[in-house]
Design an enzyme around this catalytic site. Structure first.
Site, PDB file in Angstrom:
ATOM      1  N   HIS A   1      27.438  65.036  57.815  1.00 43.43           N
ATOM      2  CA  HIS A   1      28.591  64.150  57.922  1.00 43.43           C
ATOM      3  C   HIS A   1      28.154  62.690  58.018  1.00 43.43           C
ATOM      4  O   HIS A   1      28.170  62.089  59.095  1.00 43.43           O
ATOM      5  CB  HIS A   1      29.454  64.546  59.123  1.00 43.43           C
ATOM      6  CG  HIS A   1      30.295  65.754  58.873  1.00 43.43           C
ATOM      7  ND1 HIS A   1      30.812  66.538  59.885  1.00 43.43           N
ATOM      8  CD2 HIS A   1      30.710  66.329  57.717  1.00 43.43           C
ATOM      9  CE1 HIS A   1      31.516  67.534  59.353  1.00 43.43           C
ATOM     10  NE2 HIS A   1      31.462  67.426  58.047  1.00 43.43           N
TER      11      HIS A   1
ATOM     12  N   GLU B   1      31.267  73.719  61.358  1.00 43.28           N
ATOM     13  CA  GLU B   1      30.383  74.598  62.132  1.00 43.28           C
ATOM     14  C   GLU B   1      31.176  75.691  62.831  1.00 43.28           C
ATOM     15  O   GLU B   1      30.746  76.854  62.880  1.00 43.28           O
ATOM     16  CB  GLU B   1      29.587  73.791  63.158  1.00 43.28           C
ATOM     17  CG  GLU B   1      28.595  74.643  63.926  1.00 43.28           C
ATOM     18  CD  GLU B   1      27.843  73.880  64.997  1.00 43.28           C
ATOM     19  OE1 GLU B   1      27.510  74.509  66.022  1.00 43.28           O
ATOM     20  OE2 GLU B   1      27.596  72.670  64.817  1.00 43.28           O
TER      21      GLU B   1
ATOM     22  N   SER C   1      30.868  64.813  64.335  1.00 43.48           N
ATOM     23  CA  SER C   1      31.205  65.207  65.704  1.00 43.48           C
ATOM     24  C   SER C   1      30.213  64.645  66.708  1.00 43.48           C
ATOM     25  O   SER C   1      30.603  64.083  67.736  1.00 43.48           O
ATOM     26  CB  SER C   1      31.242  66.740  65.801  1.00 43.48           C
ATOM     27  OG  SER C   1      31.419  67.161  67.131  1.00 43.48           O
TER      28      SER C   1
ATOM     29  N   SER D   1      23.129  62.275  62.071  1.00 42.26           N
ATOM     30  CA  SER D   1      23.188  62.287  60.614  1.00 42.26           C
ATOM     31  C   SER D   1      23.146  60.885  60.005  1.00 42.26           C
ATOM     32  O   SER D   1      23.401  60.715  58.816  1.00 42.26           O
ATOM     33  CB  SER D   1      24.455  63.018  60.150  1.00 42.26           C
ATOM     34  OG  SER D   1      25.600  62.547  60.833  1.00 42.26           O
TER      35      SER D   1
END
Length: 328
Positions: free
Chosen positions: A60, A145, A243, A287
């Site tokens: 992400h 996920e 997240s 990320s």
């Protein structure tokens, strides 16, 4: 006639600028699972040529996705958008069991970039199910996920709990023994609160063999707690759908930061946020690439007399192997 004399070039920065301290969190940015997933896409393009299809965003982060698109990756939502004659990569977040089953049925060449720590949660869920336990999954509805973990087992085998209120309302299905698992990118503190409620209501609830929240998430949250305690402003580099990045903003605020913001890159910074700020903390989700962090620090240094220091923190040495298909 006098030759034209050009005006002096404007200085790159004002003659007098306000000093500011910039604290860089350690660790920050890429974790081993993200690094592995990106390498899988890059190596697949090198080995098989473009295009290589990727089911969902590999990680992400907008910048990572755009760079891989430019290399020849094609991102799709579902497997039926992939042709039969090109490789497909499954994202780092994991996929329901039905996805690789469908790929095998179509005889697709596929590479699974699921983070090994997410795969560990899948294995634990299957172990609990085989033992006859009903699983309480702590996580966020709709996150890839969570969809992947719930998709490891038959419908009804897992109940998703997102909040302490959900934990209070949860009802055991019949007399089934219980187990729990968590999304790997949650807030450690939020998860502890939910688990406290569950264990009060169901004291027999066993702990997982190992903590499900991954080492990288825990380390980055610990590092940002230190920033929040000593910085008026904390900037987290990461995309809105990440997240673990969003959790860092929450952790910074709880730790005492006056303000904390999630930004994709330096272009999204509102410099009014710096009014009255003497110390700014900078970190990044798991990320987010390091060059984005460096560019943000450079942007701050272009506007202030910045003193940049790096916090001491956990040094991560974990690495994960690539699939044999890409290393043979």
């Amino acid at each position: 006639m006098n030759a034209h004399v050009p005006p002096p070039a404007a200085p790159l920065r004002p003659i007098s600028v306000r000093p500011i301290s910039v604290r860089l969190a350690t660790p920050r940015g890429f974790c081993a699972g993200v690094d592995r997933a990106i390498q899988i896409v890059e190596r697949a393009i090198e080995k098989f040529g473009a295009p290589v299809y990727v089911r969902h965003e590999i990680v992400h982060n907008r910048h990572v996705v755009e760079r891989l698109k430019a290399m020849g990756a094609v991102f799709v939502k579902e497997l039926d958008e992939c042709p039969d004659d090109r490789p497909v990569v499954f994202s780092a977040h994991g996929v329901p069991k039905s996805v690789p089953a469908n790929a095998r049925a179509r005889e697709l060449l596929f590479l699974d970039a699921t983070c090994p720590l997410v795969s560990k949660v899948h294995v634990e869920a299957e172990r609990h199910h085989a033992a006859g336990r009903h699983i309480v999954l702590i996580g966020h509805a709709g996150h890839p996920e969570v969809i992947g973990t719930m998709g490891q087992l038959p419908a009804g085998a897992i109940t998703l709990v997102e909040t302490e209120e959900d934990a209070e309302r949860f009802e055991r299905p019949g007399d089934a023994p219980l187990a729990y698992a968590t999304q790997t990118t949650l807030s450690v503190d939020d998860t502890a609160g939910i688990l406290k409620v569950l264990k009060r209501r169901f004291p027999e609830l066993p702990d997982p063999h190992k903590e499900d929240i991954c080492y990288a998430t825990t380390n980055r949250q610990d590092a940002v707690k230190a920033l929040g305690e000593g910085c008026e402003l904390v900037l987290v580099v990461g995309s809105k759908n990440s997240s673990n990045s969003a959790r860092l903003v929450e952790v910074a605020m709880r730790a005492g930061a006056r303000a904390a913001y999630l930004v994709d890159d330096a272009s999204q910074v509102d410099w009014a946020w710096f009014d009255g700020v003497d110390t700014v903390g900078v970190t990044a989700g798991a990320s987010a690439p390091e060059p984005l962090i460096a560019a943000l620090v450079d942007a701050i240094a272009a506007r202030f007399d910045a003193t940049v220091t790096e916090d001491a923190g956990a040094r991560e040495t974990v690495t994960f192997k690539l699939p044999r298909l890409l290393t043979a």
